[in-house]
Enzyme design. Structure first.
Site, PDB file in Angstrom:
ATOM      1  N   TYR A  48      -0.671   3.818  -0.251  1.00 55.78           N
ATOM      2  CA  TYR A  48       0.322   2.782   0.059  1.00 55.78           C
ATOM      3  C   TYR A  48      -0.362   1.503   0.542  1.00 55.78           C
ATOM      4  CZ  TYR A  48       3.904   6.410  -0.233  1.00 55.78           C
ATOM      5  OH  TYR A  48       4.719   7.419  -0.654  1.00 55.78           O
ATOM      6  N   HIS A  49      -1.369   1.054  -0.196  1.00 51.52           N
ATOM      7  CA  HIS A  49      -2.040  -0.185   0.144  1.00 51.52           C
ATOM      8  C   HIS A  49      -2.839  -0.702  -1.048  1.00 51.52           C
ATOM      9  CE1 HIS A  49      -5.230   2.799   1.002  1.00 51.52           C
ATOM     10  NE2 HIS A  49      -6.054   1.832   0.605  1.00 51.52           N
ATOM     11  N   ALA A  50      -3.298  -1.929  -0.910  1.00 52.54           N
ATOM     12  CA  ALA A  50      -4.242  -2.547  -1.838  1.00 52.54           C
ATOM     13  C   ALA A  50      -5.324  -3.180  -0.976  1.00 52.54           C
ATOM     14  CB  ALA A  50      -3.542  -3.611  -2.695  1.00 52.54           C
TER      15      ALA A  50
END
Length: 133
Positions: A48-50
């Site tokens: 749930y990230h970049a």
């Protein structure tokens, strides 16, 4: 989308198999950090990230898991299920990992040490940043 499956050369004989990971050879960057995930509970999604700058290669050294990868324009799903296959993930790719098998060990090689300021943890912020670039 800026991702690539990297085939890793497996060497071995009747004693077993071995894969060497070498920076700027089969791993296309200088390796600054290595971490791995294991004992991930059934039904748990991770990621749930970049990242703004970080590049990574993910390898399921045991078991399997799936990745949802999103560049803000296109989404793809990839299954990692072989220790001789790495997933190269460039910066500005949203990632979610899921469907971990009970025995999954997911190892990640990164080109930078941990830096919280490099993370984009809000999907809405990620989409805004993609639009600006």
């Amino acid at each position: 989308m800026d991702i690539k499956l990297v085939q890793l050369k497996s060497c071995g004989d009747d004693r077993g198999s071995l894969i060497a990971l070498e920076e700027n050879a089969n791993v296309p960057f200088n390796i600054k950090r290595v971490y791995y995930m294991f004992n991930t509970g059934k039904g748990v999604r991770r990621g749930y990230h970049a990242h703004k700058a970080l590049k990574q290669v993910a390898i399921a050294v045991r078991g399997s898991c799936k990745f949802l990868l999103d560049d803000g324009k296109e989404k793809i799903e990839i299954t990692l299920n072989h220790p001789a296959q790495g997933l190269l993930i460039e910066s500005f790719i949203w990632r979610e990992m899921f469907d971990f098998t009970e025995d999954c060990v997911l190892m990640v090689l990164a080109d930078q040490i941990y830096d919280e300021s490099d993370y984009i943890r809000s999907y809405d912020d990620f989409l805004k940043m993609v639009e600006e670039n």
